[in-house]
Design an enzyme around this catalytic site. Structure first.
Site, mmCIF file in Angstrom:
data_model
loop_
_atom_site.group_PDB
_atom_site.id
_atom_site.type_symbol
_atom_site.label_atom_id
_atom_site.label_comp_id
_atom_site.label_asym_id
_atom_site.label_seq_id
_atom_site.Cartn_x
_atom_site.Cartn_y
_atom_site.Cartn_z
ATOM 1 N N SER A 72 49.822 44.002 39.653
ATOM 2 C CA SER A 72 50.128 42.645 40.110
ATOM 3 C C SER A 72 51.446 42.139 39.526
ATOM 4 O O SER A 72 51.846 42.519 38.425
ATOM 5 C CB SER A 72 49.007 41.686 39.713
ATOM 6 O OG SER A 72 47.758 42.169 40.142
HETATM 7 N N1 SAH Z 1 45.492 43.605 37.943
HETATM 8 C C1 SAH Z 1 45.617 44.964 38.407
HETATM 9 C C2 SAH Z 1 45.583 44.936 39.906
HETATM 10 C C3 SAH Z 1 45.238 46.199 40.533
HETATM 11 S S1 SAH Z 1 45.171 46.186 42.273
HETATM 12 C C4 SAH Z 1 46.927 45.502 37.889
HETATM 13 O O1 SAH Z 1 47.787 44.660 37.599
HETATM 14 O O2 SAH Z 1 47.123 46.693 37.775
HETATM 15 C C5 SAH Z 1 43.471 45.857 42.547
HETATM 16 C C6 SAH Z 1 42.513 46.921 42.146
HETATM 17 O O3 SAH Z 1 41.229 46.525 42.631
HETATM 18 C C7 SAH Z 1 42.787 48.300 42.738
HETATM 19 O O4 SAH Z 1 42.900 49.229 41.724
HETATM 20 C C8 SAH Z 1 41.537 48.576 43.608
HETATM 21 O O5 SAH Z 1 41.132 49.933 43.601
HETATM 22 C C9 SAH Z 1 40.498 47.693 42.930
HETATM 23 N N2 SAH Z 1 39.347 47.320 43.742
HETATM 24 C C10 SAH Z 1 39.291 46.981 45.053
HETATM 25 N N3 SAH Z 1 38.029 46.704 45.406
HETATM 26 C C11 SAH Z 1 37.255 46.865 44.293
HETATM 27 C C12 SAH Z 1 35.859 46.735 44.020
HETATM 28 N N4 SAH Z 1 34.975 46.357 44.945
HETATM 29 N N5 SAH Z 1 35.438 46.989 42.764
HETATM 30 C C13 SAH Z 1 36.295 47.373 41.794
HETATM 31 N N6 SAH Z 1 37.620 47.528 41.996
HETATM 32 C C14 SAH Z 1 38.101 47.267 43.227
#
Ligand code: SAH
Length: 228
Positions: A72
């Site tokens: 993010s």
């Molecule tokens: N704050 C993180 C954002 C990652 S993007 C960062 O800065 O790195 C969002 C993440 O949510 C992805 O890795 C995706 O695989 C995960 N995601 C999507 N749906 C999900 C779910 N139902 N349960 C757990 N993770 C999920």
């Protein structure tokens, strides 16, 4: 502040860009939560992005990580953290560990973080990096985070880092009364409104905190598995 981060901010090569990033969060984006800002000045964000794009780690945007996901934008990390109003004693559920960057920030401003990620490769990478950095107050799980993490509930706060079509009921149920959740909600998969939910005795209260764009939240209480 909780938990150590091994590298010293004054000596690592990215200390200056990191400080500039934090100054922009404060002066341009008006982030006022000093503890969140201090945490972001400590976490070596460049270690959470692929090596080839490390030089871009402190720029004002989201970046690709593996498995088609993103780390993010710093502003969004700061804003979501600030909206949770953490003081240091909280147990926080995070849905979507991704790179683990937001997890690290939360682990510095709260007592304990429970982080759930659905993609095993990302969950494993985040876990090994965060352990290597010295964090000992994070539990990891590879699962559908829209179901929450029942065995450790209730939580003081919940942060959802992916955008869903609606507020997942299990996550509201697993909040303490007075507890807050931040989650991007939108009827299409590419853009959302950042919503802050506060659990009340009888249900919950909802505040809109502006537009945002997250990768989709995929799961039982999110988008379907095969939707893009
Ligand atoms: N704050 C993180 C954002 C990652 S993007 C960062 O800065 O790195 C969002 C993440 O949510 C992805 O890795 C995706 O695989 C995960 N995601 C999507 N749906 C999900 C779910 N139902 N349960 C757990 N993770 C999920």
């Amino acid at each position: 502040m909780n938990a150590p981060v091994q590298s010293s901010n004054l000596t690592d090569a990215f200390a200056l860009p990191r400080l500039r990033m934090v100054e922009k969060l404060k002066d341009f984006y008006r982030i006022a939560d000093e503890r969140a800002l201090e945490a972001m000045n400590r976490v070596p964000r460049h270690l959470f992005v692929p090596e080839a794009i490390q030089s871009q780690a402190y720029k004002d945007n989201a970046l690709p990580i593996s498995a088609g996901q993103t780390i993010s934008q710093p502003y969004i990390v700061a804003r979501m953290t600030e909206l949770l109003e953490l003081k240091g004693k909280e147990r926080v559920l995070e849905v979507g560990s991704g790179s683990g960057y937001q997890t690290a920030v939360l682990a510095l401003v709260a007592r304990k973080v429970f982080s759930v990620e659905r993609i095993p490769e990302l969950a494993a990478n985040a876990k090994s990096l965060l352990l290597w950095l010295g964090f000992r107050n994070i539990s990891f799980k590879t699962a559908d985070g829209t179901e929450g993490w029942e065995s450790y509930a209730p939580f003081d706060a919940v942060l959802v880092a992916a955008g869903g079509p609606e507020i997942p009921k299990p996550l509201v149920d697993q909040l303490i009364v007075g507890g807050k959740m931040v989650i991007p909600i939108g009827s299409d998969q590419k853009s959302q409104i950042l919503v802050r939910v506060t659990r009340t005795e009888t249900g919950f209260m909802k505040e809109d905190c502006g537009p945002c764009a997250f990768v989709p939240l995929i799961g039982e209480h999110g988008w379907g598995e095969n939707k893009k």
